[in-house]
Design a protein around this motif. Structure first.
Motif, mmCIF file in Angstrom:
data_model
loop_
_atom_site.group_PDB
_atom_site.id
_atom_site.type_symbol
_atom_site.label_atom_id
_atom_site.label_comp_id
_atom_site.label_asym_id
_atom_site.label_seq_id
_atom_site.Cartn_x
_atom_site.Cartn_y
_atom_site.Cartn_z
ATOM 1 N N LEU A 229 106.109 50.843 84.272
ATOM 2 C CA LEU A 229 105.911 52.277 84.468
ATOM 3 C C LEU A 229 105.339 52.927 83.221
ATOM 4 C CD1 LEU A 229 109.150 53.220 86.451
ATOM 5 C CD2 LEU A 229 106.796 53.101 87.323
ATOM 6 N N LYS A 230 105.796 52.477 82.047
ATOM 7 C CA LYS A 230 105.296 53.027 80.792
ATOM 8 C C LYS A 230 103.814 52.707 80.616
ATOM 9 C CE LYS A 230 106.104 52.980 75.792
ATOM 10 N NZ LYS A 230 106.927 52.423 74.686
ATOM 11 N N SER A 231 103.421 51.443 80.895
ATOM 12 C CA SER A 231 102.013 51.045 80.772
ATOM 13 C C SER A 231 101.133 51.824 81.747
ATOM 14 C CB SER A 231 101.865 49.540 81.032
ATOM 15 O OG SER A 231 102.592 48.790 80.089
ATOM 16 N N THR A 232 101.642 51.992 82.968
ATOM 17 C CA THR A 232 100.885 52.752 83.970
ATOM 18 C C THR A 232 100.700 54.202 83.536
ATOM 19 O OG1 THR A 232 101.747 51.334 85.730
ATOM 20 C CG2 THR A 232 100.813 53.457 86.388
ATOM 21 N N GLY A 233 101.749 54.777 82.976
ATOM 22 C CA GLY A 233 101.674 56.164 82.514
ATOM 23 C C GLY A 233 100.681 56.327 81.380
ATOM 24 N N ILE A 234 100.675 55.376 80.421
ATOM 25 C CA ILE A 234 99.730 55.442 79.298
ATOM 26 C C ILE A 234 98.293 55.344 79.816
ATOM 27 C CG2 ILE A 234 98.908 54.222 77.254
ATOM 28 C CD1 ILE A 234 101.829 53.452 76.707
ATOM 29 N N ALA A 235 98.058 54.415 80.751
ATOM 30 C CA ALA A 235 96.714 54.254 81.311
ATOM 31 C C ALA A 235 96.265 55.521 82.033
ATOM 32 C CB ALA A 235 96.681 53.065 82.266
ATOM 33 N N ALA A 236 97.187 56.164 82.745
ATOM 34 C CA ALA A 236 96.847 57.389 83.472
ATOM 35 C C ALA A 236 96.501 58.520 82.505
ATOM 36 C CB ALA A 236 98.003 57.798 84.380
ATOM 37 N N VAL A 237 97.238 58.606 81.400
ATOM 38 C CA VAL A 237 96.969 59.643 80.397
ATOM 39 C C VAL A 237 95.598 59.444 79.774
ATOM 40 C CG1 VAL A 237 97.668 60.531 78.142
ATOM 41 C CG2 VAL A 237 99.391 60.121 79.908
ATOM 42 N N ILE A 238 95.263 58.195 79.429
ATOM 43 C CA ILE A 238 93.959 57.904 78.828
ATOM 44 C C ILE A 238 92.827 58.224 79.799
ATOM 45 C CG2 ILE A 238 92.471 56.052 77.957
ATOM 46 C CD1 ILE A 238 94.999 54.714 76.844
#
Length: 206
Positions: A19-28
């Motif tokens: 979930l953390k990796s997905t969130g970072i990718a979405a922010v970028i």
């Protein structure tokens, strides 16, 4: 038969890590969309970063030229323009002393009010060439150099925003070949078009 080592549960990423990796990718992705894609493609710049990088103006020109090309294609498909029905253009024929047989020279002068458009076409045979220069008296304006014929409503040669363009136009087919301009400067401008080469007629279609 199968000797591949299966990862243990401890070696697999946890749900929280995923979930953390997905969130970072979405922010970028969102940051790139807002700061680069929207200004460059649509002229929308909520962060002002696109203006600093010069992307916003590029996007606005893209949108403007695309809309004008679409409007022109629609007008060509739905209406037949003739020189008699269009506003009169000031055309002066120039006859050089050593003019090549089958060639002619003309100067056409147009005045465009803010947001007004105009289109000049030369009737040319396939392979014919015309040397041209056009200038705007009041700053850079939008232009689209293109051609049309029955069955081919639009064939592009080039477009952009300039105050002066000089070059040679080679006809891709028998038909009408020329220039479309729109004045977005906010002030009246005068366009002077000089043509020299193998064509049989100069006509204003818009």
């Amino acid at each position: 038969m199968y000797n591949a080592n299966k990862p243990t549960a401890a070696e697999l990423p946890s749900t929280g890590q995923l979930l953390k990796s997905t969130g970072i990718a979405a922010v970028i992705a969102t940051a790139l969309l807002v700061t680069v894609v929207l200004p460059a493609e649509y002229g929308v710049d909520p962060t002002r970063i696109g203006s600093v990088l010069g992307l916003t103006e590029m996007g606005r020109i893209k949108i403007q030229l695309a809309a004008e090309a679409q409007a022109e294609e629609a007008s060509l498909a739905t209406a037949a323009f003739t020189p008699a029905a269009a506003p009169a253009a000031s055309t002066t024929a120039i006859a050089p002393a050593a003019e090549t047989p089958g060639e002619r020279s003309d100067e056409t002068v147009l005045t465009l009010e803010p947001d007004q458009a105009a289109e000049i076409k030369l009737v040319m045979a396939e392979g014919a060439r015309v040397r041209f220069t056009w200038t705007s008296s009041g700053g850079a304006i939008n232009y689209d150099t293109h051609a049309d014929r029955p069955g081919t409503p639009y064939h592009g040669y080039g477009k952009g925003t300039e105050q002066r363009v000089e070059g040679e136009l080679a006809a891709a087919f028998d038909g009408s070949h020329g220039w479309f301009w729109r004045n977005r400067t906010g002030e009246p401008v005068t366009i002077t078009l000089r043509t020299e080469g193998a064509y049989s007629e100069v006509k204003r279609v818009v």
